[in-house]
Write an enzyme that holds these catalytic residues in place. Sequence first.
Site, PDB file in Angstrom:
ATOM      1  CG  ASP A  55      -2.396  -0.243   0.770  1.00 16.94           C
ATOM      2  OD1 ASP A  55      -2.615  -0.661  -0.386  1.00 16.94           O
ATOM      3  OD2 ASP A  55      -3.312  -0.016   1.580  1.00 16.94           O
TER       4      ASP A  55
ATOM      5  CG  ASP B 204      -8.979  -7.280  12.586  1.00 19.71           C
ATOM      6  OD1 ASP B 204      -9.760  -6.507  13.166  1.00 19.71           O
ATOM      7  OD2 ASP B 204      -7.763  -7.317  12.861  1.00 19.71           O
TER       8      ASP B 204
END
Length: 737
Positions: free
Chosen positions: A141, A449
């Site tokens: 990223d 998550d």
Amino acid sequence: MAEKRYLPLFETRPLKGRVLFRLFAASIMVGISFIFVYRVRFFPAGSGKLERWTWDGLFLAELWFSFYWVLTIFRRWNIVYRFPYKDRLIQRFERELPGIDIFVCTADSLIEPPSLVINTVLSVMAYDYSPEKLSVYLSDDGGSELMFYAMLEAANFSKKWLPFCKKFKVEQTSPEAYFMKAFQPTEVYDPVDVKDWVSVKKLYEEMKMRIETTTKSNRIPEEIRKIHKGFLEWESVSSKSDHQTILQIVIDGRNTNAVDIEGKPLPTLVYLAREKRPLYHHHFKAGAMNALIRVSSKISNGPIILNVDCDMYSNNSKSIKNSLCFFMDEEKGDEIAYVQYFPSFNNLTTNDIYGSSMLVEQKLNFPGLDAIGGPLYIGSGCFHRREALLGKKYDKNCKVDWKSLDHRKVEESANVLEETCKILASCTFEQNTQWGKEMGLKYGCAVEDVITGLSIQCKGWKSIYLDPERQAFLGVAPTTLLQMLVQQKRWSEGHLQIFLSRSCSLLYGHKKIPLKLQLAYCSYNLWAANFLPTLYYVAVPCLCLLKGVSLLPKTSSPWVLPFAYVAFAHRAYSLGEFIRCGGTFRGWYNDQRIWLFKRTTSYLFAFFDTILKLLGYSKPAFVITAKAAEENVTERYEQELIEFGATSPMFDILATLAMLNIFSCFGAIKKVILDADHYSKVLNQFGLQILLCLVLVTINLPVYQALFFRKDNGRMPSSTTCKSIIFALLACTLAMH
């Protein structure tokens, strides 16, 4: 002929001693009930407002602690452990084992150095698994060409490293970790083996030096740029937050030329830097994971996905086969969505100074969650069923026939796949789709998550927790106190966001997951809410001691017994659990300190940041924990000296509370000395409050050392020392007058 008996691929065993824990929990509940009776019966109705308010506040704090303790009990009531039988798996499915796609995520090449990231990549490439069915994807990223260069170096080194791991039966398959701890084979070994060992170590050190030299210079030499066409992509990159999709298949596992030095095939290796533009929200790690899910579906489409953080390398080459025992079990495997491993760390000190190991969480709490519906998905070290990640609901009538599930063969060439798959990682692909909502990882939360795992469980799937004897993954724990507190702030902030949203387990999980699991989720979601009662109990009794206001029973009163029992029995049981889980007494003592530090700083800031975000006064941000530390910081960490060397409002709070506690102790001692004729009366009236202050002072000893005695760069900044003394004196003065 008798019918062949079915043998499961895994076994579930309950923890022994559950009755003892339940009896202990019941006794604590009885003690808490007596404390409540005392608070109501001896309410100071005839006293002044100050006495009544402080009494009410302490009662409310005790009510909260009791409520929160009950929430934690639900994840401890029934504990189970799982044991896979990989030999049975191989016997039944050796030729039908599925393809595995492995996702490694990194976000910033400065905080997460390329040399660290490629060690993780190499470790997961070296699993004891058919390389033709293994595909490794790196999501960068940060869009760094330095990271891409490191990938090329890793791809070349893997040709020697993978055969080396098989030859020497290496379990800790990160080269850095292995060569740091392994000893060179002696003359007892075959001289050829010794030569190979030394040669591969030298090759690794040379590769590492090239990567670190290039990273330090922050530029790729022209002669290296000519090696691979992928470097041409960076000619049109404006910045790490403004660039096109960069997708490069570094190793094409289908290519007959993609082999190691022994002629055996290599796993597929893919580099991805998804498109980023200033006008589009990229959704941090969740967005990166979703891009990987889409891209991998076109390249390899493994039915099982493993995701790991870039600092979490493989420590057990059998982890894939261990996990497949759950997914491929003929009776129960079809209902399992993910298998979660607990993160462990390779840089913990002997007594775990920052409480990073979370031993009790690993050995008791997560196995307890497993018994009531399944553990949380915690973002790394997790094997997923791809269709569950894509949002499919569990259907008990849908059975997977692994023997008929062929490993996907893609006809397109690597160059064609690179071009056609770029659109899947573009900024606009997810517009007007269910990605980030019903498909892939959820958006809009700092702990994407956890909320994703909850969503999967609410669709009928089960999850499994596996804690093998040899840890599956090892990572890097924070080496400074501030790193740890900031990390805890992000986690607790995300959990509180979940609780205050429509995704709260009590609402979203109603009638979808067991009530015990809903409440167990709340015990994590409400971490941040613990800040206020903890702050109250740390500060107010000490200030009231200076004022002469008694908030706890006299030591001669029988009502002291429930307070003493709940406090001491609970901590004694906690110590026993900690040591049983493999910790030390000093490790437990450090854990208690960190428990206090987190609640009075991380949780406080997390609570108010969450409220501000809900009111629209703050924007979400993703904080990356540094994976590399300065040499002096590392030395102090290894010596178990707490690092206070940064300026932070969190340290201002810790120092002020520590000074408040010690001033209160001095005040109590002064009261006893000046009233020597009636010192026994003073101790009788304020004995428990004095004891509470002494306990807090003991816990804060490293803070006092950092404030006044340490001379190294890890000491408390002088500005923090001055502010803490002024604030504490001001609070004490106001309390006494």
